[in-house]
Scaffold this motif. Structure first.
Motif, PDB file in Angstrom:
ATOM      1  N   PRO A   1     123.003 -48.689  81.103  1.00 58.10           N
ATOM      2  CA  PRO A   1     123.381 -48.402  79.711  1.00 58.10           C
ATOM      3  C   PRO A   1     122.259 -48.605  78.698  1.00 58.10           C
ATOM      4  N   ASN A   2     121.294 -49.463  79.021  1.00 58.98           N
ATOM      5  CA  ASN A   2     120.176 -49.675  78.106  1.00 58.98           C
ATOM      6  C   ASN A   2     119.336 -48.414  77.923  1.00 58.98           C
ATOM      7  N   PHE A   3     119.467 -47.479  78.856  1.00 58.31           N
ATOM      8  CA  PHE A   3     118.685 -46.239  78.796  1.00 58.31           C
ATOM      9  C   PHE A   3     119.536 -45.027  78.446  1.00 58.31           C
ATOM     10  N   VAL A   4     120.795 -44.994  78.929  1.00 59.49           N
ATOM     11  CA  VAL A   4     121.595 -43.777  78.755  1.00 59.49           C
ATOM     12  C   VAL A   4     122.710 -43.936  77.728  1.00 59.49           C
ATOM     13  N   TRP A   5     123.115 -45.162  77.401  1.00 59.43           N
ATOM     14  CA  TRP A   5     124.177 -45.387  76.420  1.00 59.43           C
ATOM     15  C   TRP A   5     123.664 -46.274  75.293  1.00 59.43           C
ATOM     16  N   LYS A   6     122.538 -45.920  74.717  1.00 61.06           N
ATOM     17  CA  LYS A   6     121.982 -46.713  73.621  1.00 61.06           C
ATOM     18  C   LYS A   6     122.911 -46.670  72.406  1.00 61.06           C
ATOM     19  N   THR A   7     123.057 -47.818  71.764  1.00 64.78           N
ATOM     20  CA  THR A   7     123.931 -47.899  70.590  1.00 64.78           C
ATOM     21  C   THR A   7     123.495 -46.922  69.505  1.00 64.78           C
ATOM     22  N   THR A   8     122.187 -46.737  69.392  1.00 71.49           N
ATOM     23  CA  THR A   8     121.667 -45.852  68.342  1.00 71.49           C
ATOM     24  C   THR A   8     121.988 -44.381  68.610  1.00 71.49           C
ATOM     25  N   ASP A   9     122.410 -44.051  69.844  1.00 73.93           N
ATOM     26  CA  ASP A   9     122.737 -42.661  70.177  1.00 73.93           C
ATOM     27  C   ASP A   9     124.177 -42.281  69.828  1.00 73.93           C
ATOM     28  N   PHE A  10     125.014 -43.276  69.538  1.00 74.35           N
ATOM     29  CA  PHE A  10     126.411 -42.980  69.224  1.00 74.35           C
ATOM     30  C   PHE A  10     126.533 -42.498  67.780  1.00 74.35           C
ATOM     31  N   PRO A  11     127.536 -41.661  67.464  1.00 70.23           N
ATOM     32  CA  PRO A  11     128.648 -41.265  68.321  1.00 70.23           C
ATOM     33  C   PRO A  11     128.381 -40.061  69.222  1.00 70.23           C
ATOM     34  N   ALA A  12     127.252 -39.356  69.050  1.00 64.87           N
ATOM     35  CA  ALA A  12     127.007 -38.165  69.864  1.00 64.87           C
ATOM     36  C   ALA A  12     126.790 -38.545  71.334  1.00 64.87           C
ATOM     37  N   ALA A  13     125.892 -39.493  71.596  1.00 63.50           N
ATOM     38  CA  ALA A  13     125.650 -40.039  72.943  1.00 63.50           C
ATOM     39  C   ALA A  13     125.510 -38.952  73.996  1.00 63.50           C
ATOM     40  N   ARG A  14     124.745 -37.915  73.688  1.00 64.05           N
ATOM     41  CA  ARG A  14     124.634 -36.785  74.620  1.00 64.05           C
ATOM     42  C   ARG A  14     123.939 -37.177  75.921  1.00 64.05           C
ATOM     43  N   LYS A  15     122.982 -38.103  75.831  1.00 57.20           N
ATOM     44  CA  LYS A  15     122.321 -38.561  77.048  1.00 57.20           C
ATOM     45  C   LYS A  15     123.316 -39.270  77.971  1.00 57.20           C
ATOM     46  N   GLY A  16     124.210 -40.057  77.367  1.00 56.49           N
ATOM     47  CA  GLY A  16     125.216 -40.766  78.152  1.00 56.49           C
ATOM     48  C   GLY A  16     126.189 -39.816  78.823  1.00 56.49           C
ATOM     49  N   TYR A  17     126.638 -38.789  78.097  1.00 61.45           N
ATOM     50  CA  TYR A  17     127.581 -37.834  78.692  1.00 61.45           C
ATOM     51  C   TYR A  17     126.910 -37.014  79.785  1.00 61.45           C
ATOM     52  N   THR A  18     125.635 -36.731  79.626  1.00 61.02           N
ATOM     53  CA  THR A  18     124.896 -36.057  80.698  1.00 61.02           C
ATOM     54  C   THR A  18     124.863 -36.929  81.954  1.00 61.02           C
TER      55      THR A  18
END
Length: 496
Positions: free
Chosen positions: A423-440
């Motif tokens: 999560p430190n790489f794919v679900w970064k807090t700064t990426d929310f709410p879009a979090a496209r890297k996390g959904y990928t």
């Protein structure tokens, strides 16, 4: 008594709860096991998640200021908890194959209960670190240990729904932690000179310890262990042993070099734990709260639209409610109409999560607010396969209790290792709410989950085919020997 693995469900009541279609002796036994094992396990897991997550609520309620946690100390405390959790899991589960769960599991509860209770007295974040390590270490053996215990008492037509109930008790614990902190802060802040967040740890400890002590009385021995549990009769103990023998659930065996080699060279050791790791880390992180909060930023992404603090906290609960309902349905369907099959729900969960992850990734954040709100509510419908995966591991490894304990613990252990890093790489807090890297990331893992499940099914099919071929060869060899003996007898008679 019929075969407990193949007893057909004969009425609509049996689909609701399996014991209603079982013979009276099994029904009476399972009533006791459900009352003493499933109930105490679910309450314990509820408290485990309460004690695991209370530090976040305490931090938001004044602990951060009192302990001068102005840097990354909260994240560090979580990492230290994870270290303790990872270290303790496999040794604890292997200990269950040698020492009765009646002693091991309540002892773990006492350990984390005392550590939680003591957290109310910490004077610095370094003291918090030490106690969080102990909480993680003692909590580590509970979840995999209970799955191992459930797999030692229940048949495939009974295990899935109970594993699901146990798992969902932890989800409720996560949800309840915030309510408990709010109540502690509102009603106890300042009482006897203690802050509300300190009372949270005291209340959690006070709740945990009595249940742990009762566990020493009510948790059972394993049927395979040979020692009768006090709340079963001699006939019920014999029945519990025979039920497990019927489905091939083996008892403990000595660890030898040959056994270690068999475990090391078995494909089970490498494929089964990773199935749980992939599932656990493929679930998208909750994002609805970040999305709701983003409407209150300046400049406002949708002028005139905003959500209150209660709405930001309460609207995402719909997601949890729908997820719990779907998970319970899966547990019942897996045990009942699907006759103990676990793999259909792994595929179903992967397909649902894959579809919702793609939708969350591609759908604009603010063009259809009501539509995206509904999407968030439905997005966790595919999250419930985890308990069924651990049930499947229990069943695949039925004939080796040490390997069963090892692989159930290894799956949960490795899942936390990856969960602590990824999560430190794919679900970064700064990426929310879009979090496209996390959904990928979730899309990739859901595809991998489908492929991995299919590979396990192919390997199981190969093993069944090889076993069937071996049985045919053994039968043929016995028939050939019998024919030879018959011919030899005929010759002897002729000579006489």
């Amino acid at each position: 008594m019929g075969n407990p693995q193949t007893n057909p469900i004969r009425s609509w009541k049996g689909y609701i709860w399996d014991t209603w279609d079982l013979p009276q002796d099994q029904r009476r036994l399972l009533f006791k096991v459900d009352a003493f094992v499933l109930t105490f396990a679910s309450l314990g897991y509820f408290l485990k998640n309460l004690d695991q997550n209370n530090v976040n609520n305490a931090f938001l309620s004044g602990m951060g200021e009192e302990l001068s946690m102005y840097g990354n100390q909260l994240v560090t405390s979580t990492s230290i908890w994870t270290v303790g959790y990872v270290i303790g899991q496999i040794p604890s589960n292997l200990l269950l194959t040698r020492v009765s769960p009646r002693w091991v599991i309540p002892a773990l509860e006492v350990g984390w209960g005392i550590a939680t209770f003591c957290t109310a007295a910490v004077k610095s974040y370094k003291e918090l670190y030490a106690l969080r390590f102990l909480v993680g270490f003692f909590e580590s053996g509970f979840y995999p240990g209970i799955h191992y215990l459930l797999g030692s008492w229940y048949t495939p037509q009974e295990l899935g729904k109970r594993a699901m109930i146990f798992w969902l008790a932890g989800t409720v614990g996560n949800m309840f932690s915030g309510f408990l902190q709010a109540a502690a802060y509102t009603n106890l802040h300042g009482v006897h000179g203690l802050s509300g967040w300190r009372w949270l740890f005291l209340v959690d400890g006070i709740i945990t310890l009595p249940l742990a002590l009762l566990g020493f009385l009510f948790f059972p021995n394993l049927p395979q262990g040979g020692k009768k549990t006090w709340w079963t009769t001699d006939a019920e103990h014999e029945l519990s042993v025979n039920r497990m023998k019927t489905i091939g659930r083996a008892g403990k065996q000595p660890w030898t070099r040959a056994k270690a080699k068999r475990v090391l060279l078995s494909w089970h050791t490498y494929f089964l734990p990773l199935l749980y790791v992939i599932w656990n880390n493929g679930i998208p992180q909750p994002a609805m709260g970040f999305w709701l909060k983003s409407f209150n930023k300046k400049p406002n992404p949708v002028p005139g639209k905003h959500f209150s603090i209660p709405q930001i906290n309460n609207l995402p609960l719909v997601t949890n409610g729908l997820s719990i309902a779907m998970a319970l349905l899966w547990g019942w369907l897996s045990d009942g109409p699907c006759r103990g099959a676990r793999w259909p729900f792994i595929y179903a969960g992967a397909v649902l999560t894959l579809a919702f992850s793609i939708a969350m990734w591609r759908m604009p954040l603010y063009s259809d607010i009501e539509g995206r709100k509904v999407l968030y509510w439905l997005s966790a419908l595919g999250n419930g396969a985890g308990p069924l995966i651990l049930s499947w591991i229990n069943e695949i490894c039925s004939n080796d209790t040490e390997k069963r304990a090892l692989l159930v613990a290894a799956g949960n252990d490795l899942a936390y290792v990856v969960q602590a890093v990824a999560p430190n790489f794919v679900w970064k807090t700064t990426d929310f709410p879009a979090a496209r890297k996390g959904y990928t990331w979730s899309v990739v893992l859901q595809v991998l989950l489908i492929v991995w499940t299919a590979a396990i099914q192919v390997l199981l099919w190969r093993d069944r085919r090889a076993k069937g071929r071996g049985v045919e060869e053994a039968v043929s060899e016995r028939e050939h020997e019998a024919e030879g003996e018959g011919e030899e007898g005929a010759v002897t008679v002729g000579k006489v």
